[in-house]
Design a protein around this motif. Structure first.
Motif, mmCIF file in Angstrom:
data_model
loop_
_atom_site.group_PDB
_atom_site.id
_atom_site.type_symbol
_atom_site.label_atom_id
_atom_site.label_comp_id
_atom_site.label_asym_id
_atom_site.label_seq_id
_atom_site.Cartn_x
_atom_site.Cartn_y
_atom_site.Cartn_z
ATOM 1 N N THR A 287 -136.865 14.190 19.806
ATOM 2 C CA THR A 287 -136.304 14.979 20.906
ATOM 3 C C THR A 287 -136.751 16.426 20.812
ATOM 4 N N LEU A 329 -129.454 14.539 28.347
ATOM 5 C CA LEU A 329 -129.810 13.118 28.296
ATOM 6 C C LEU A 329 -129.713 12.583 26.875
ATOM 7 N N TRP A 330 -130.168 13.375 25.901
ATOM 8 C CA TRP A 330 -130.109 12.958 24.497
ATOM 9 C C TRP A 330 -128.663 12.787 24.047
ATOM 10 N N LYS A 333 -127.112 9.615 25.425
ATOM 11 C CA LYS A 333 -127.494 8.407 24.694
ATOM 12 C C LYS A 333 -126.684 8.266 23.409
ATOM 13 N N LYS A 334 -126.379 9.389 22.766
ATOM 14 C CA LYS A 334 -125.618 9.352 21.520
ATOM 15 C C LYS A 334 -124.139 9.110 21.765
ATOM 16 N N PRO A 336 -121.860 7.501 24.637
ATOM 17 C CA PRO A 336 -121.750 6.779 25.910
ATOM 18 C C PRO A 336 -120.676 7.333 26.831
ATOM 19 N N GLY A 339 -122.068 10.128 28.662
ATOM 20 C CA GLY A 339 -123.008 9.631 29.664
ATOM 21 C C GLY A 339 -122.288 9.130 30.901
#
Length: 372
Positions: A287, A329-330, A333-334, A336, A339
Motif C-alpha cells: 500500500t 480503501l486500505w 479492507k482491514k 469490514p 467499509g
C-alpha cells in the motif's frame, strides 16, 4: 488553431479532397501519403514564423530514438534526453526551445521510445507525422503511438455520409462547449471576480467557475480534435467523461483528461510501483508503494506545466487527495465495518461532494488566480 474559422474551411476542404481523390483512385490512396501531405501543410502553417526550432526539436527527438534503436542509449537515457528541452523551457533556463505544442510532442516522443516495436524503428515518415499531426499538436488528447500506427496502416478508408455527419456533430459539440459555455463563463464570471480583493466568497466562486471553464474549454478542444481526426479515419481517444459524476478521486481521473491520466499511469505509476516492489520493505508494504506511485503520478499531472508555485501546490493536492482515498480503501479492507459505513448513501454522497470540492480547489490553485 480551432478558434480560427479559416482552419475549419481548410479542414473540411482537405477532408473532402482526401475522400474525393481516394474514391477516384478506387481507394488506392494510402494513408501514409495522404497524411504526410496533410501534416506537411499543417506544419508549414503552424510554424510559418519559426521554422528552425521545430526542425531542431524533431532532429533531436528522432536522433535520440535512432540511437536507442542502435542500443547506443539505454531507455532511461533516451527518455531523459527527450525530456531535456521541455525541462529547460519549464525551468526557464532556455526559452529558445519554446514552441507550440512542445509538451505533448515530448510526451508522444517518449511514447515512441517506450512502446515502438522493432519493425517500426526506421519509419521516419510515420514518426514525423505522429509528432506533428495538426489535430492534436497543441493540447492533446494523448494519442498513443500504437493506436496511431493501427489507424494509419489501414488498407483503405471510405468516407460515408454517416461517418461525415458523426464527425460534424462532434466538432459542432466541441464548438458549443468551447466558444459558448467556456467563453460565457470566462467573460461573465471569471473576468468579473478575478480582479476583486481575495475573500472566501471570491475563492469559492472562482474555484467552481474555473473548474467548469477548464472542462468546457478543454473538452471542447478535445471533441473538435476527435471529430477532425474522424474525418480522416483516425480514432483519437476520448478525453472527458462527465467528471462531475465522479465518486472519488480515482474515478475523477478516469473521467478528467483521460488520455493523459492513462498515459501517466503507464509511464510513471507502473514503473515506480514495480521498482519499489523489488525492495523487500515495499513487498511487505504494498500500500505504501502504491501511495508513492500515486502521489508521484498526480504530482506530475499538476507540475508538468511548470515548476511555478501554483502548479507544484496543485500537483501536491492532486496527489494527497488520491493517496487519502487509497488509504480509506486500505482501511475498509482491514475493517469490514468501516467499509460498510463508507457504502452508506449519505457517506457516499459526501465523498462525491468532497471529491469535486477538492478538485475545484486544486484546479483553482492550478489556474494561478489564487493567492497561493
Amino acid at each position: 488553431m480551432y478558434s480560427n474559422a479559416y482552419f475549419f474551411v481548410w479542414l473540411f476542404s482537405s477532408a473532402l479532397v482526401f475522400a474525393g481523390v481516394n474514391r477516384y483512385l478506387k481507394h488506392r490512396l494510402t494513408y501514409l501519403v495522404s497524411f504526410s501531405v496533410l501534416t506537411l501543410f499543417g506544419w508549414v502553417h503552424i510554424f510559418r514564423d519559426q521554422f528552425i526550432i521545430p526542425v531542431a526539436v524533431f532532429a533531436c527527438f528522432y536522433g535520440v530514438a535512432w540511437m536507442k534503436e542502435k542500443h547506443w542509449l539505454k531507455t532511461w537515457q533516451a527518455v531523459s534526453l527527450t525530456l531535456l528541452p521541455l525541462l529547460l523551457v519549464k525551468l526557464h533556463l532556455n526559452n529558445h526551445w519554446g514552441m507550440i505544442g512542445l509538451s505533448f510532442m515530448t510526451f508522444r516522443a517518449i511514447d515512441v521510445l517506450l512502446y515502438r516495436k522493432k519493425e517500426d524503428a526506421h519509419a521516419f515518415i510515420y514518426y514525423f507525422c505522429y509528432l506533428f499531426m495538426p489535430f492534436v499538436i497543441l493540447a492533446g488528447p494523448m494519442y498513443r503511438w500504437n493506436s496511431w500506427l493501427k489507424d494509419i496502416k489501414q488498407t483503405s478508408f471510405v468516407m460515408t455520409c454517416d461517418l461525415f455527419l458523426q464527425a460534424m456533430q462532434q466538432i459542432f459539440y466541441g464548438i458549443v462547449q468551447k466558444f459558448l459555455f467556456a467563453m460565457l463563463i470566462d467573460r461573465e464570471i471569471i473576468s468579473h471576480w478575478q480582479h476583486q480583493p481575495f475573500s472566501w466568497t471570491q475563492g469559492v466562486v472562482l474555484s467552481v467557475a474555473y473548474s467548469f471553464y477548464l472542462y468546457f474549454d478543454f473538452a471542447g478542444y478535445s471533441n473538435m480534435a476527435m471529430g477532425a481526426g474522424r474525418l480522416f479515419g483516425l480514432n483519437i481517444p476520448a478525453n472527458f467523461n462527465l467528471p462531475i459524476l465522479a465518486k472519488n478521486p480515482q474515478d475523477f481521473w478516469r473521467r478528467f483528461h483521460i488520455s493523459l491520466s492513462e498515459w501517466l499511469r503507464d509511464v510513471i505509476f507502473m514503473p515506480v510501483y514495480m521498482h519499489l516492489l523489488r525492495l523487500n520493505y515495499f513487498r511487505l508494504n504494498k500500500t505504501l508503494a502504491q501511495n508513492i506511485g500515486i502521489f508521484c503520478t498526480l504530482f506530475c499531472m499538476g507540475a508538468w506545466n511548470g515548476l511555478e508555485r501554483h502548479y507544484v501546490v496543485s500537483g501536491v493536492l492532486f496527489g494527497l487527495m488520491s493517496v487519502t482515498h487509497n488509504m480509506l480503501l486500505w482501511t475498509a479492507k482491514k475493517r469490514p465495518a468501516f467499509g460498510c459505513w463508507l457504502q452508506l448513501p449519505p457517506v457516499s454522497f459526501a465523498g462525491r461532494v468532497l471529491t469535486l470540492a477538492g478538485a475545484a480547489v486544486s484546479l483553482y490553485i492550478f489556474s494561478g488566480m489564487s493567492p497561493l
